[in-house]
Design an enzyme around this catalytic site. Sequence first.
Site, PDB file in Angstrom:
ATOM      1  N   ASP A   1       0.859  -1.185   0.000  1.00 38.62           N
ATOM      2  CA  ASP A   1       0.000   0.000   0.000  1.00 38.62           C
ATOM      3  C   ASP A   1       0.892   1.231   0.000  1.00 38.62           C
ATOM      4  O   ASP A   1       2.002   1.199   0.527  1.00 38.62           O
ATOM      5  CB  ASP A   1      -0.883  -0.008   1.262  1.00 38.62           C
TER       6      ASP A   1
ATOM      7  N   LEU B   1     -29.191  -6.695  -3.206  1.00 34.67           N
ATOM      8  CA  LEU B   1     -29.215  -6.729  -1.736  1.00 34.67           C
ATOM      9  C   LEU B   1     -29.769  -5.413  -1.194  1.00 34.67           C
ATOM     10  O   LEU B   1     -30.635  -5.393  -0.315  1.00 34.67           O
ATOM     11  CB  LEU B   1     -27.809  -6.982  -1.185  1.00 34.67           C
TER      12      LEU B   1
ATOM     13  N   ARG C   1      -0.766   2.727   7.320  1.00 40.94           N
ATOM     14  CA  ARG C   1      -1.650   1.564   7.276  1.00 40.94           C
ATOM     15  C   ARG C   1      -0.820   0.267   7.289  1.00 40.94           C
ATOM     16  O   ARG C   1      -1.126  -0.680   8.013  1.00 40.94           O
ATOM     17  CB  ARG C   1      -2.520   1.619   6.029  1.00 40.94           C
TER      18      ARG C   1
ATOM     19  N   ASN D   1     -24.870  -6.375  -5.374  1.00 39.38           N
ATOM     20  CA  ASN D   1     -25.059  -5.337  -4.349  1.00 39.38           C
ATOM     21  C   ASN D   1     -26.350  -4.556  -4.578  1.00 39.38           C
ATOM     22  O   ASN D   1     -27.032  -4.187  -3.619  1.00 39.38           O
ATOM     23  CB  ASN D   1     -23.853  -4.395  -4.310  1.00 39.38           C
ATOM     24  N   ALA D   2     -26.691  -4.311  -5.837  1.00 41.23           N
ATOM     25  CA  ALA D   2     -27.942  -3.590  -6.126  1.00 41.23           C
ATOM     26  C   ALA D   2     -29.145  -4.403  -5.643  1.00 41.23           C
ATOM     27  O   ALA D   2     -30.080  -3.858  -5.055  1.00 41.23           O
ATOM     28  CB  ALA D   2     -28.044  -3.308  -7.622  1.00 41.23           C
TER      29      ALA D   2
ATOM     30  N   THR E   1     -14.209  -3.278  -6.838  1.00 37.72           N
ATOM     31  CA  THR E   1     -15.404  -3.219  -7.682  1.00 37.72           C
ATOM     32  C   THR E   1     -15.205  -2.136  -8.730  1.00 37.72           C
ATOM     33  O   THR E   1     -15.019  -0.970  -8.391  1.00 37.72           O
ATOM     34  CB  THR E   1     -16.636  -2.901  -6.834  1.00 37.72           C
TER      35      THR E   1
ATOM     36  N   LYS F   1     -23.090  -1.020  10.686  1.00 37.87           N
ATOM     37  CA  LYS F   1     -23.791  -2.232  11.118  1.00 37.87           C
ATOM     38  C   LYS F   1     -22.996  -2.811  12.281  1.00 37.87           C
ATOM     39  O   LYS F   1     -21.896  -2.320  12.584  1.00 37.87           O
ATOM     40  CB  LYS F   1     -23.919  -3.233   9.981  1.00 37.87           C
TER      41      LYS F   1
ATOM     42  N   CYS G   1     -20.157   0.010   0.149  1.00 39.19           N
ATOM     43  CA  CYS G   1     -20.433  -0.573  -1.175  1.00 39.19           C
ATOM     44  C   CYS G   1     -21.789  -0.231  -1.784  1.00 39.19           C
ATOM     45  O   CYS G   1     -21.856   0.129  -2.959  1.00 39.19           O
ATOM     46  CB  CYS G   1     -20.326  -2.081  -1.101  1.00 39.19           C
TER      47      CYS G   1
END
Length: 460
Positions: A36, A226, A41, A223-224, A131, A338, A275
């Site tokens: 990276d 879900l 990080r 993803n759309a 993605t 979440k 996402c």
Amino acid sequence: MGFEKKILCIGAGYVGGTTMAVIAHKCPQYKVTAVDVDAARIGRWNSHELPIYEPDLDEIVKATRGRNLFFSTEIEEEIREADIVFVSVSTPTKMFGVGAGMAADLQYWEKTARQIRECSASDKIIVEKSTFPVKTALAMERILTSTEAGVRFDVLSNPEFLAEGTAVKDLESPDRVLIGSRPTPEGLKARDALVEIYANWIPRDRIVTSNIWSSELSKLVANAFLAQRVSSINAITGLCEETEADTAEVARAVGMDHRIGNKFLNASIGFGGSCFKKDILSLVYLCRNYNLHQEADYWEAVVKLNEYQKERFVLKMLHAMFNTLTGKRICLFGFAFKANTGDTRESPALFVARRLLEEKAELAVTDPKALANARADLAGIDGRISYVQDPYEAAADCDAIALITEWDIYRELDYEKIYRSMVKPAFIFDGRNILNHRRLFEIGFNVFPIGKPPLTHFQD
Ligand code: UDX
């Protein structure tokens, strides 16, 4: 001992770091490295405190780091050595120029593609892991093959479907692994090499292959779909709150139809995470790009409903609390998008916090894992905010609790003790429907669930 293969991942974020750790753990015969540009990080990946919180990740990294898992900032040197290069750099929503607010910002991956080209002296398989919008692989191939260095690159698409909070489990036993390739003999050979890697721990029938564009598109569509389920159930909540219906009962009845299924039907304050919104907007942008405006509007509505759901939650608080929040102290139970993650990207908490501060409320924010991120997210926003680890302390002297994240600990608190410490009348807005609403009402709270009529002590 020599390693059988050298696998590199450019980008040691959530997906890159965790995926490499699991590959290293499952395949001791490979040397696996994540690089990276962000030295801090990488420093944390090499320390006792990893840059992300994810169940089981600490153990896996501890078992493999220094053995066959490495974290480094020596990007060019590592590219030179690698046989297979995963690209897992971020593709945030572009915030400028053409496609601002919608399209994916591809500047990082383009730089990466050029860097791979410049540093490579031997043939390599390049795996798109982030993605990307459909047809990115084509652009990547064009950049990679635009010199005469005599080096061959085969580009594959291998989208990641892991969810935060269950990332290690999802990687260890995924529903499916998807690999898209060119149908040429070289493309298929590269595909088979990647299949071999996953086949070390994943049954072959779960490793699905397709053409490269289907693979890229599948990630956006998954993803759309879900997110669409969450918006679909959330689109019922207002109606349930106005009638005698209960969204949870509706979801149970609907979800028992095996054609529909019972997953992702929990009504909520709205979806968050890095996402869903980004990928849907990317899909919308793609549709518009091909003049498919009806389709674009359809998918865009999933995001709009989600924005509306967050606003509806704030308006519900405002109306319930006598149309003024000025000077009232409100406790946010949870800031993560979440449970079981410290990640706050696109968390509804940020939206709610901003709006409550606009109404001149004071905030007490608590979260078991996300307080540092909450502090960073709210830095520079005007208003009185305190960050308190202990939920009892956070709720004391508050007028209301807004439950934003479905952490298990919030189910098990002593709400009688909390009620006694709060200003009266005391309110609870349960943005996840995880609390025992009847019991809270009996304690004395005015309770506002999502998608169920409220329980209040006020006479209409
Ligand atoms: C998602 C996809 O699940 C994963 O396959 C993809 O690789 C990345 O995006 P993630 O963002 O980690 O993963 O979380 P996910 O568990 O899907 O939840 C997304 C959001 O939807 C969260 O804010 C969650 O609280 C919310 N949600 C989910 C609901 O509000 N109700 C539900 O029933 C399910």
